[in-house]
Motif scaffolding. Structure first.
Motif, PDB file in Angstrom:
ATOM      1  N   THR A  29       4.440  37.821 -18.470  1.00  0.00           N
ATOM      2  CA  THR A  29       5.569  38.625 -18.003  1.00  0.00           C
ATOM      3  C   THR A  29       6.752  37.698 -17.704  1.00  0.00           C
ATOM      4  OG1 THR A  29       4.969  38.427 -15.668  1.00  0.00           O
ATOM      5  CG2 THR A  29       3.949  40.235 -16.922  1.00  0.00           C
ATOM      6  N   ALA A  30       7.903  38.304 -17.411  1.00  0.00           N
ATOM      7  CA  ALA A  30       9.072  37.509 -17.045  1.00  0.00           C
ATOM      8  C   ALA A  30       8.798  36.703 -15.780  1.00  0.00           C
ATOM      9  CB  ALA A  30      10.276  38.423 -16.842  1.00  0.00           C
ATOM     10  N   GLU A  31       8.080  37.316 -14.844  1.00  0.00           N
ATOM     11  CA  GLU A  31       7.733  36.611 -13.609  1.00  0.00           C
ATOM     12  C   GLU A  31       6.808  35.434 -13.905  1.00  0.00           C
ATOM     13  OE1 GLU A  31       7.577  39.859 -14.076  1.00  0.00           O
ATOM     14  OE2 GLU A  31       9.185  40.568 -12.742  1.00  0.00           O
ATOM     15  N   ASP A  32       5.872  35.626 -14.830  1.00  0.00           N
ATOM     16  CA  ASP A  32       4.973  34.538 -15.221  1.00  0.00           C
ATOM     17  C   ASP A  32       5.766  33.362 -15.774  1.00  0.00           C
ATOM     18  OD1 ASP A  32       2.683  35.978 -14.557  1.00  0.00           O
ATOM     19  OD2 ASP A  32       2.425  36.772 -16.582  1.00  0.00           O
ATOM     20  N   LEU A  33       6.740  33.647 -16.638  1.00  0.00           N
ATOM     21  CA  LEU A  33       7.530  32.585 -17.253  1.00  0.00           C
ATOM     22  C   LEU A  33       8.323  31.812 -16.200  1.00  0.00           C
ATOM     23  CD1 LEU A  33       8.841  34.349 -20.489  1.00  0.00           C
ATOM     24  CD2 LEU A  33       7.091  32.570 -20.320  1.00  0.00           C
ATOM     25  N   ALA A  34       8.825  32.515 -15.209  1.00  0.00           N
ATOM     26  CA  ALA A  34       9.568  31.846 -14.140  1.00  0.00           C
ATOM     27  C   ALA A  34       8.644  30.899 -13.367  1.00  0.00           C
ATOM     28  CB  ALA A  34      10.187  32.882 -13.202  1.00  0.00           C
ATOM     29  N   GLU A  35       7.423  31.332 -13.110  1.00  0.00           N
ATOM     30  CA  GLU A  35       6.466  30.481 -12.400  1.00  0.00           C
ATOM     31  C   GLU A  35       6.066  29.291 -13.259  1.00  0.00           C
ATOM     32  OE1 GLU A  35       3.204  32.227 -10.227  1.00  0.00           O
ATOM     33  OE2 GLU A  35       4.137  34.197 -10.343  1.00  0.00           O
ATOM     34  N   LEU A  36       5.910  29.506 -14.566  1.00  0.00           N
ATOM     35  CA  LEU A  36       5.577  28.408 -15.460  1.00  0.00           C
ATOM     36  C   LEU A  36       6.697  27.369 -15.501  1.00  0.00           C
ATOM     37  CD1 LEU A  36       3.907  30.352 -18.417  1.00  0.00           C
ATOM     38  CD2 LEU A  36       2.798  28.627 -16.978  1.00  0.00           C
ATOM     39  N   ASP A  37       7.940  27.847 -15.494  1.00  0.00           N
ATOM     40  CA  ASP A  37       9.079  26.922 -15.465  1.00  0.00           C
ATOM     41  C   ASP A  37       9.035  26.061 -14.202  1.00  0.00           C
ATOM     42  OD1 ASP A  37      10.184  27.671 -17.895  1.00  0.00           O
ATOM     43  OD2 ASP A  37      11.449  29.232 -17.009  1.00  0.00           O
ATOM     44  N   GLU A  38       8.748  26.690 -13.070  1.00  0.00           N
ATOM     45  CA  GLU A  38       8.668  25.952 -11.806  1.00  0.00           C
ATOM     46  C   GLU A  38       7.526  24.933 -11.847  1.00  0.00           C
ATOM     47  OE1 GLU A  38       8.340  28.661  -8.590  1.00  0.00           O
ATOM     48  OE2 GLU A  38      10.309  29.585  -8.921  1.00  0.00           O
ATOM     49  N   ALA A  39       6.394  25.347 -12.402  1.00  0.00           N
ATOM     50  CA  ALA A  39       5.245  24.443 -12.485  1.00  0.00           C
ATOM     51  C   ALA A  39       5.548  23.261 -13.397  1.00  0.00           C
ATOM     52  CB  ALA A  39       4.013  25.201 -12.981  1.00  0.00           C
ATOM     53  N   MET A  40       6.222  23.521 -14.511  1.00  0.00           N
ATOM     54  CA  MET A  40       6.597  22.443 -15.424  1.00  0.00           C
ATOM     55  C   MET A  40       7.574  21.485 -14.754  1.00  0.00           C
ATOM     56  SD  MET A  40       6.336  21.022 -18.400  1.00  0.00           S
ATOM     57  CE  MET A  40       5.680  22.250 -19.538  1.00  0.00           C
ATOM     58  N   ALA A  41       8.532  22.031 -14.004  1.00  0.00           N
ATOM     59  CA  ALA A  41       9.506  21.194 -13.293  1.00  0.00           C
ATOM     60  C   ALA A  41       8.803  20.288 -12.285  1.00  0.00           C
ATOM     61  CB  ALA A  41      10.544  22.068 -12.596  1.00  0.00           C
ATOM     62  N   ALA A  42       7.777  20.813 -11.613  1.00  0.00           N
ATOM     63  CA  ALA A  42       7.025  20.008 -10.650  1.00  0.00           C
ATOM     64  C   ALA A  42       6.324  18.850 -11.356  1.00  0.00           C
ATOM     65  CB  ALA A  42       6.014  20.876  -9.912  1.00  0.00           C
ATOM     66  N   CYS A  43       5.777  19.105 -12.546  1.00  0.00           N
ATOM     67  CA  CYS A  43       5.139  18.037 -13.320  1.00  0.00           C
ATOM     68  C   CYS A  43       6.146  16.953 -13.682  1.00  0.00           C
ATOM     69  CB  CYS A  43       4.521  18.606 -14.599  1.00  0.00           C
ATOM     70  SG  CYS A  43       3.066  19.645 -14.360  1.00  0.00           S
ATOM     71  N   GLU A  44       7.312  17.377 -14.145  1.00  0.00           N
ATOM     72  CA  GLU A  44       8.333  16.428 -14.575  1.00  0.00           C
ATOM     73  C   GLU A  44       8.855  15.595 -13.409  1.00  0.00           C
ATOM     74  OE1 GLU A  44      11.091  19.043 -16.443  1.00  0.00           O
ATOM     75  OE2 GLU A  44       9.986  19.099 -18.357  1.00  0.00           O
ATOM     76  N   GLN A  45       9.029  16.237 -12.261  1.00  0.00           N
ATOM     77  CA  GLN A  45       9.506  15.513 -11.083  1.00  0.00           C
ATOM     78  C   GLN A  45       8.495  14.464 -10.642  1.00  0.00           C
ATOM     79  OE1 GLN A  45      10.371  18.552  -8.211  1.00  0.00           O
ATOM     80  NE2 GLN A  45      12.086  19.381  -9.377  1.00  0.00           N
ATOM     81  N   ALA A  46       7.216  14.830 -10.654  1.00  0.00           N
ATOM     82  CA  ALA A  46       6.175  13.885 -10.246  1.00  0.00           C
ATOM     83  C   ALA A  46       6.094  12.720 -11.220  1.00  0.00           C
ATOM     84  CB  ALA A  46       4.829  14.596 -10.155  1.00  0.00           C
ATOM     85  N   GLU A  47       6.246  12.998 -12.510  1.00  0.00           N
ATOM     86  CA  GLU A  47       6.193  11.929 -13.509  1.00  0.00           C
ATOM     87  C   GLU A  47       7.381  10.984 -13.352  1.00  0.00           C
ATOM     88  OE1 GLU A  47       5.692  11.266 -18.333  1.00  0.00           O
ATOM     89  OE2 GLU A  47       6.101  13.271 -17.533  1.00  0.00           O
ATOM     90  N   GLN A  48       8.572  11.541 -13.147  1.00  0.00           N
ATOM     91  CA  GLN A  48       9.763  10.718 -12.978  1.00  0.00           C
ATOM     92  C   GLN A  48       9.662   9.842 -11.734  1.00  0.00           C
ATOM     93  OE1 GLN A  48      12.969  13.548 -12.996  1.00  0.00           O
ATOM     94  NE2 GLN A  48      12.720  14.039 -15.171  1.00  0.00           N
ATOM     95  N   ALA A  49       8.995  10.364 -10.698  1.00  0.00           N
ATOM     96  CA  ALA A  49       8.821   9.605  -9.461  1.00  0.00           C
ATOM     97  C   ALA A  49       7.659   8.622  -9.549  1.00  0.00           C
ATOM     98  CB  ALA A  49       8.608  10.562  -8.285  1.00  0.00           C
ATOM     99  N   ALA A  50       6.952   8.643 -10.682  1.00  0.00           N
ATOM    100  CA  ALA A  50       5.781   7.781 -10.870  1.00  0.00           C
ATOM    101  C   ALA A  50       4.738   8.015  -9.781  1.00  0.00           C
ATOM    102  CB  ALA A  50       6.187   6.312 -10.915  1.00  0.00           C
ATOM    103  N   ASP A  51       4.644   9.270  -9.334  1.00  0.00           N
ATOM    104  CA  ASP A  51       3.667   9.658  -8.318  1.00  0.00           C
ATOM    105  C   ASP A  51       2.477  10.291  -9.038  1.00  0.00           C
ATOM    106  OD1 ASP A  51       2.178  10.785  -6.263  1.00  0.00           O
ATOM    107  OD2 ASP A  51       3.935  11.396  -5.108  1.00  0.00           O
ATOM    108  N   LEU A  52       1.475   9.488  -9.358  1.00  0.00           N
ATOM    109  CA  LEU A  52       0.358   9.972 -10.167  1.00  0.00           C
ATOM    110  C   LEU A  52      -0.444  11.056  -9.457  1.00  0.00           C
ATOM    111  CD1 LEU A  52      -1.017   6.755 -11.889  1.00  0.00           C
ATOM    112  CD2 LEU A  52       0.649   8.412 -12.726  1.00  0.00           C
ATOM    113  N   ALA A  53      -0.662  10.895  -8.150  1.00  0.00           N
ATOM    114  CA  ALA A  53      -1.424  11.904  -7.417  1.00  0.00           C
ATOM    115  C   ALA A  53      -0.701  13.244  -7.454  1.00  0.00           C
ATOM    116  CB  ALA A  53      -1.650  11.457  -5.982  1.00  0.00           C
TER     117      ALA A  53
END
Length: 231
Positions: free
Chosen positions: A115-139
């Motif tokens: 759903t549209a709501e699902d896609l919004a949550e997926l975008d947020e989850a992907m952003a969290a992955c990218e932020q953690a990778e950029q910060a080199a925070d493996l945990a």
């Protein structure tokens, strides 16, 4: 004791963070027993149930080990190192094989039923992955990546499939941590794009290709250590 009394909402998460920080700082070295639930509850200003839930979560993550009748001991200095100690060789390959089956079907169904709501949550989850990778925070990346995979399965809107995957949380977490520690912070932008476009076959292929690449890396382990080829 480097712990402070908690004062806001999300008490379990706060206890988890404080225990994690104490272990990482070496206040409780690997192999030592942490204070009992009652003592921690008083120190932190929370209920024993809150402490118990936090300890259970950290034990599932591989940081602590609960020994019935003996107490709770520090098992590793981080959740990643704890996961690696718990899952390696043939066991890792078996977990990756099961993940391939469930995640490919989950991705296919997610592309059809999201759903549209699902896609919004997926975008947020992907952003969290990218932020953690950029910060080199493996945990943090491991936690974010696991959350992304779980969300994809929920977007399939198949309760049985989501429940099956949820039941594998501990070993999936361990497999993600093991591959991330080996230098594989994989992006799932292609998978998200396929789900967004409603392309079921492409979404399944994205999930399969990613896990097939991991299986190829661990093909030499094979069943019970024997040589094997990737399915």
């Amino acid at each position: 004791m480097p712990l402070a009394t908690t004062r806001r909402a999300g008490l379990v998460d706060q206890v988890i963070e404080q225990v994690r920080a104490a272990v990482a700082a070496g206040e409780w070295p690997v192999g030592t027993r942490i204070p009992p639930e009652g003592e921690l509850a008083v120190t932190l200003g929370v209920g024993r149930n809150t402490v118990r839930e936090a300890v259970r979560a950290l034990a599932h993550a591989g940081l602590l080990e609960v020994r019935q009748g003996d107490g709770t001991f520090v098992r590793a200095t981080s959740e990643i190192s704890g996961a690696i100690r718990r899952l390696a060789g043939p066991e890792l390959r078996e977990v990756l094989q099961v993940r391939r089956l469930l995640e490919a079907e989950g991705a296919r169904l997610a592309a059809t039923h999201r759903t549209a709501e699902d896609l919004a949550e997926l975008d947020e989850a992907m952003a969290a992955c990218e932020q953690a990778e950029q910060a080199a925070d493996l945990a943090a990346f491991v936690r974010a990546d696991l959350a992304f995979h779980q969300l994809v399965l929920r977007c399939a809107h198949n309760g049985v499939l989501a429940e099956l995957y949820r039941g594998l949380t501990e070993v999936v977490h361990a497999s993600v941590a093991t591959t991330v520690a080996g230098g594989r912070c994989e992006s799932h932008t292609g998978l998200l794009a396929a789900i967004r476009a409603g392309e079921a076959a492409a979404a399944a292929a994205e999930a399969e290709d990613f896990l097939d690449s991991l299986l190829r890396e661990h093909a030499t382990a094979g069943p019970r250590g024997a040589g094997a080829t990737t399915p």
